[in-house]
Design a protein around this motif. Structure first.
Motif, PDB file in Angstrom:
ATOM      1  N   LYS A 137       0.827  -1.206   0.000  1.00 29.77           N
ATOM      2  CA  LYS A 137       0.000   0.000   0.000  1.00 29.77           C
ATOM      3  C   LYS A 137       0.866   1.264   0.000  1.00 29.77           C
ATOM      4  CE  LYS A 137      -4.042  -1.988   2.328  1.00 29.77           C
ATOM      5  NZ  LYS A 137      -4.886  -1.952   3.548  1.00 29.77           N
ATOM      6  N   ILE A 138       1.860   1.277   0.876  1.00 28.56           N
ATOM      7  CA  ILE A 138       2.742   2.449   0.949  1.00 28.56           C
ATOM      8  C   ILE A 138       3.477   2.643  -0.371  1.00 28.56           C
ATOM      9  CG2 ILE A 138       4.756   3.457   2.075  1.00 28.56           C
ATOM     10  CD1 ILE A 138       3.962   2.011   4.620  1.00 28.56           C
ATOM     11  N   MET A 139       4.002   1.551  -0.911  1.00 26.25           N
ATOM     12  CA  MET A 139       4.757   1.632  -2.155  1.00 26.25           C
ATOM     13  C   MET A 139       3.863   2.080  -3.307  1.00 26.25           C
ATOM     14  SD  MET A 139       7.489  -1.148  -3.639  1.00 26.25           S
ATOM     15  CE  MET A 139       8.479  -0.954  -2.162  1.00 26.25           C
ATOM     16  N   GLY A 140       2.612   1.649  -3.294  1.00 25.31           N
ATOM     17  CA  GLY A 140       1.671   2.068  -4.328  1.00 25.31           C
ATOM     18  C   GLY A 140       1.409   3.571  -4.280  1.00 25.31           C
ATOM     19  N   VAL A 141       1.221   4.091  -3.065  1.00 28.76           N
ATOM     20  CA  VAL A 141       0.999   5.532  -2.904  1.00 28.76           C
ATOM     21  C   VAL A 141       2.236   6.320  -3.355  1.00 28.76           C
ATOM     22  CG1 VAL A 141       0.614   7.383  -1.233  1.00 28.76           C
ATOM     23  CG2 VAL A 141      -0.679   5.244  -1.052  1.00 28.76           C
ATOM     24  N   LEU A 142       3.410   5.852  -2.939  1.00 27.57           N
ATOM     25  CA  LEU A 142       4.655   6.521  -3.330  1.00 27.57           C
ATOM     26  C   LEU A 142       4.865   6.469  -4.839  1.00 27.57           C
ATOM     27  CD1 LEU A 142       7.086   5.309  -0.514  1.00 27.57           C
ATOM     28  CD2 LEU A 142       6.103   7.585  -0.793  1.00 27.57           C
ATOM     29  N   PHE A 143       4.480   5.354  -5.447  1.00 26.43           N
ATOM     30  CA  PHE A 143       4.625   5.208  -6.895  1.00 26.43           C
ATOM     31  C   PHE A 143       3.769   6.242  -7.627  1.00 26.43           C
ATOM     32  CE2 PHE A 143       3.172   3.406 -10.950  1.00 26.43           C
ATOM     33  CZ  PHE A 143       4.399   3.172 -11.561  1.00 26.43           C
ATOM     34  N   VAL A 144       2.521   6.401  -7.190  1.00 27.35           N
ATOM     35  CA  VAL A 144       1.628   7.381  -7.819  1.00 27.35           C
ATOM     36  C   VAL A 144       2.174   8.792  -7.635  1.00 27.35           C
ATOM     37  CG1 VAL A 144      -0.669   8.413  -7.735  1.00 27.35           C
ATOM     38  CG2 VAL A 144      -0.411   5.929  -7.577  1.00 27.35           C
ATOM     39  N   MET A 145       2.655   9.107  -6.427  1.00 28.93           N
ATOM     40  CA  MET A 145       3.211  10.428  -6.164  1.00 28.93           C
ATOM     41  C   MET A 145       4.460  10.678  -7.018  1.00 28.93           C
ATOM     42  SD  MET A 145       2.811  10.524  -1.997  1.00 28.93           S
ATOM     43  CE  MET A 145       3.618  12.113  -1.843  1.00 28.93           C
ATOM     44  N   LEU A 185      12.778   7.228  -8.531  1.00 29.57           N
ATOM     45  CA  LEU A 185      12.994   5.851  -8.088  1.00 29.57           C
ATOM     46  C   LEU A 185      13.431   5.819  -6.628  1.00 29.57           C
ATOM     47  CD1 LEU A 185      12.732   3.091  -9.443  1.00 29.57           C
ATOM     48  CD2 LEU A 185      15.183   3.186  -9.936  1.00 29.57           C
ATOM     49  N   ARG A 186      14.300   6.715  -6.253  1.00 30.95           N
ATOM     50  CA  ARG A 186      14.746   6.801  -4.862  1.00 30.95           C
ATOM     51  C   ARG A 186      13.583   7.158  -3.942  1.00 30.95           C
ATOM     52  NH1 ARG A 186      20.131  10.202  -3.969  1.00 30.95           N
ATOM     53  NH2 ARG A 186      19.387   9.789  -1.865  1.00 30.95           N
ATOM     54  N   PHE A 187      12.707   8.035  -4.398  1.00 33.76           N
ATOM     55  CA  PHE A 187      11.555   8.456  -3.604  1.00 33.76           C
ATOM     56  C   PHE A 187      10.679   7.254  -3.243  1.00 33.76           C
ATOM     57  CE2 PHE A 187       7.118   9.927  -3.406  1.00 33.76           C
ATOM     58  CZ  PHE A 187       7.216  10.842  -2.363  1.00 33.76           C
ATOM     59  N   ILE A 188      10.560   6.309  -4.169  1.00 31.72           N
ATOM     60  CA  ILE A 188       9.738   5.118  -3.931  1.00 31.72           C
ATOM     61  C   ILE A 188      10.438   4.109  -3.033  1.00 31.72           C
ATOM     62  CG2 ILE A 188       8.603   3.153  -5.043  1.00 31.72           C
ATOM     63  CD1 ILE A 188       8.385   4.897  -7.572  1.00 31.72           C
ATOM     64  N   ILE A 189      11.727   3.907  -3.232  1.00 32.79           N
ATOM     65  CA  ILE A 189      12.446   2.809  -2.584  1.00 32.79           C
ATOM     66  C   ILE A 189      13.093   3.204  -1.261  1.00 32.79           C
ATOM     67  CG2 ILE A 189      14.357   1.174  -2.901  1.00 32.79           C
ATOM     68  CD1 ILE A 189      13.769   1.285  -5.895  1.00 32.79           C
ATOM     69  N   ASP A 190      13.556   4.447  -1.144  1.00 33.95           N
ATOM     70  CA  ASP A 190      14.300   4.881   0.052  1.00 33.95           C
ATOM     71  C   ASP A 190      13.601   4.600   1.383  1.00 33.95           C
ATOM     72  OD1 ASP A 190      16.869   5.620  -0.375  1.00 33.95           O
ATOM     73  OD2 ASP A 190      16.489   7.755  -0.586  1.00 33.95           O
ATOM     74  N   PRO A 191      12.298   4.828   1.504  1.00 30.24           N
ATOM     75  CA  PRO A 191      11.662   4.597   2.804  1.00 30.24           C
ATOM     76  C   PRO A 191      11.780   3.162   3.315  1.00 30.24           C
ATOM     77  CG  PRO A 191      10.240   5.911   1.397  1.00 30.24           C
ATOM     78  CD  PRO A 191      11.356   5.437   0.541  1.00 30.24           C
ATOM     79  N   PHE A 192      12.064   2.222   2.430  1.00 33.21           N
ATOM     80  CA  PHE A 192      12.101   0.818   2.826  1.00 33.21           C
ATOM     81  C   PHE A 192      13.515   0.288   3.052  1.00 33.21           C
ATOM     82  CE2 PHE A 192       8.360   1.581   0.189  1.00 33.21           C
ATOM     83  CZ  PHE A 192       7.356   1.208   1.072  1.00 33.21           C
ATOM     84  N   ARG A 193      14.507   1.182   3.006  1.00 30.55           N
ATOM     85  CA  ARG A 193      15.881   0.719   3.220  1.00 30.55           C
ATOM     86  C   ARG A 193      16.108   0.276   4.662  1.00 30.55           C
ATOM     87  NH1 ARG A 193      16.059   6.240   3.328  1.00 30.55           N
ATOM     88  NH2 ARG A 193      17.256   7.222   5.012  1.00 30.55           N
ATOM     89  N   PHE A 194      15.239   0.761   5.593  1.00 32.83           N
ATOM     90  CA  PHE A 194      15.361   0.357   6.988  1.00 32.83           C
ATOM     91  C   PHE A 194      14.844  -1.061   7.214  1.00 32.83           C
ATOM     92  CE2 PHE A 194      15.503   5.003   7.735  1.00 32.83           C
ATOM     93  CZ  PHE A 194      16.664   5.042   8.493  1.00 32.83           C
ATOM     94  N   THR A 195      14.366  -1.697   6.155  1.00 32.71           N
ATOM     95  CA  THR A 195      13.965  -3.103   6.245  1.00 32.71           C
ATOM     96  C   THR A 195      15.119  -3.954   6.757  1.00 32.71           C
ATOM     97  OG1 THR A 195      12.398  -2.867   4.420  1.00 32.71           O
ATOM     98  CG2 THR A 195      13.159  -5.091   4.912  1.00 32.71           C
ATOM     99  N   PHE A 196      16.319  -3.652   6.288  1.00 37.65           N
ATOM    100  CA  PHE A 196      17.492  -4.451   6.665  1.00 37.65           C
ATOM    101  C   PHE A 196      17.781  -4.332   8.153  1.00 37.65           C
ATOM    102  CE2 PHE A 196      18.029  -2.995   2.258  1.00 37.65           C
ATOM    103  CZ  PHE A 196      18.069  -4.220   1.616  1.00 37.65           C
ATOM    104  N   ALA A 197      17.664  -3.115   8.698  1.00 39.93           N
ATOM    105  CA  ALA A 197      17.903  -2.924  10.129  1.00 39.93           C
ATOM    106  C   ALA A 197      16.805  -3.584  10.957  1.00 39.93           C
ATOM    107  CB  ALA A 197      17.991  -1.436  10.451  1.00 39.93           C
ATOM    108  N   ALA A 198      15.566  -3.458  10.506  1.00 36.06           N
ATOM    109  CA  ALA A 198      14.427  -4.006  11.255  1.00 36.06           C
ATOM    110  C   ALA A 198      14.490  -5.525  11.354  1.00 36.06           C
ATOM    111  CB  ALA A 198      13.119  -3.581  10.607  1.00 36.06           C
ATOM    112  N   PHE A 199      15.018  -6.174  10.313  1.00 34.47           N
ATOM    113  CA  PHE A 199      15.050  -7.634  10.293  1.00 34.47           C
ATOM    114  C   PHE A 199      16.458  -8.205  10.430  1.00 34.47           C
ATOM    115  CE2 PHE A 199      11.158  -6.456   8.052  1.00 34.47           C
ATOM    116  CZ  PHE A 199      10.220  -7.181   8.771  1.00 34.47           C
ATOM    117  N   GLY A 200      17.365  -7.376  10.953  1.00 39.50           N
ATOM    118  CA  GLY A 200      18.705  -7.858  11.256  1.00 39.50           C
ATOM    119  C   GLY A 200      19.522  -8.278  10.052  1.00 39.50           C
ATOM    120  N   LYS A 201      19.360  -7.564   8.942  1.00 40.07           N
ATOM    121  CA  LYS A 201      20.093  -7.892   7.703  1.00 40.07           C
ATOM    122  C   LYS A 201      21.009  -6.737   7.291  1.00 40.07           C
ATOM    123  CE  LYS A 201      17.807 -11.775   7.264  1.00 40.07           C
ATOM    124  NZ  LYS A 201      18.460 -13.099   7.389  1.00 40.07           N
TER     125      LYS A 201
END
Length: 267
Positions: A137-145, A185-201
């Motif tokens: 959902k978040i990625m979809g909203v960011l994609f449209v924006m 592209l960065r606007f869409i993907i950047d918010p999810f870079r903390f995925t690695f920290a959240a899941f210990g990767k």
């Protein structure tokens, strides 16, 4: 200037002869000439800068960045910034304007969203709950924006820049039309870079940062090109890097969701 050793020829226009003859206007023009004499610009326009001079400056800046040991995720901003310092005398800050226009959404929207997503992902991990639908959902909203922003910059950047800053900043609008692809592209993907920290990767993110650093510094291979060509190559390289980052984020999220399903089946 300098006891007759330095001369500056500058043309400044005004609407009436009355204004041109005032002391204030003459002092204003004199101050401009003094600034030009102090800066001692070597070129009047970007087209006059020899390709070998551009290539040499790029090599110097990139080498300095490596010696300073800057983190990989800062390299592209610093490299563009330092290269802009070299061009700024000839292009009067046009690249700065383009980056200012494009990075406002990253600073005020993407960055805060990244912090919120990190907290949300941490909570869901502790609760052992799925987050994939929320991510979609978040990625979809960011994609449209991002698409809306890209279209605005591509179609109306000249009009916007002319209206807000004036026609003399048209080159900045042209630079923005080049950079907008990778920035979107960065606007869409950047918010999810903390995925690695959240899941210990974190190691995966560190590996990507090294890959990003090597990719950006590969710009040194493109010697003797104009700043527009430089920005175009940079956009291609950065876009590929962020697409790779997207694949890595997808891998981490899918691994987490798969583990959740596996645990549910065991219960």
């Amino acid at each position: 200037h300098g006891e007759g050793r330095v001369g500056v020829l500058v043309e400044v226009g005004c609407e009436t002869d009355f204004v041109a003859k005032t002391d204030e206007f003459k002092n204003f023009v004199h101050d401009i000439a003094l600034q030009i004499a102090a800066i001692a610009p070597q070129y009047i326009s970007p087209e006059e800068i020899p390709a070998e001079v551009i290539a040499k400056e790029r090599e110097i800046y990139a080498e300095n960045l490596k010696n300073e040991g800057k983190p990989a995720d800062m390299i592209e901003k610093i490299l563009i910034g330092k290269l802009n310092k070299f061009y700024s005398e000839a292009e009067t800050g046009q690249l700065d304007l383009a980056r200012l226009i494009l990075f406002i959404p990253l600073v005020f929207l993407s960055e805060p969203l990244a912090q919120v997503f990190f907290q949300y992902a941490n909570e869901k991990k502790i609760q052992k709950l799925s987050i994939i639908r929320h991510v979609h959902k978040i990625m979809g909203v960011l994609f449209v924006m991002a698409i809306v922003g890209l279209l605005i910059i591509r179609l109306w950047s000249d009009n916007l820049v002319n209206f807000i800053f004036g026609k003399e900043w048209n080159i900045g609008a042209e630079f923005a039309r080049i950079l907008v692809f990778s920035v979107s592209l960065r606007f869409i993907i950047d918010p999810f870079r903390f995925t690695f920290a959240a899941f210990g990767k974190i190691k995966i993110l560190s590996a990507w940062q090294i890959f990003y650093f090597l990719s950006v510094t590969s710009l040194l291979l493109f010697k003797g090109i104009t700043i527009k060509s430089f920005l175009t190559v940079f956009v291609v390289i950065e876009s590929l890097c962020y697409l790779f980052l997207f694949l890595l984020i997808s891998y981490v999220l899918k691994s987490y969701e798969k583990q959740l399903r596996f645990n549910a089946e065991d219960i």
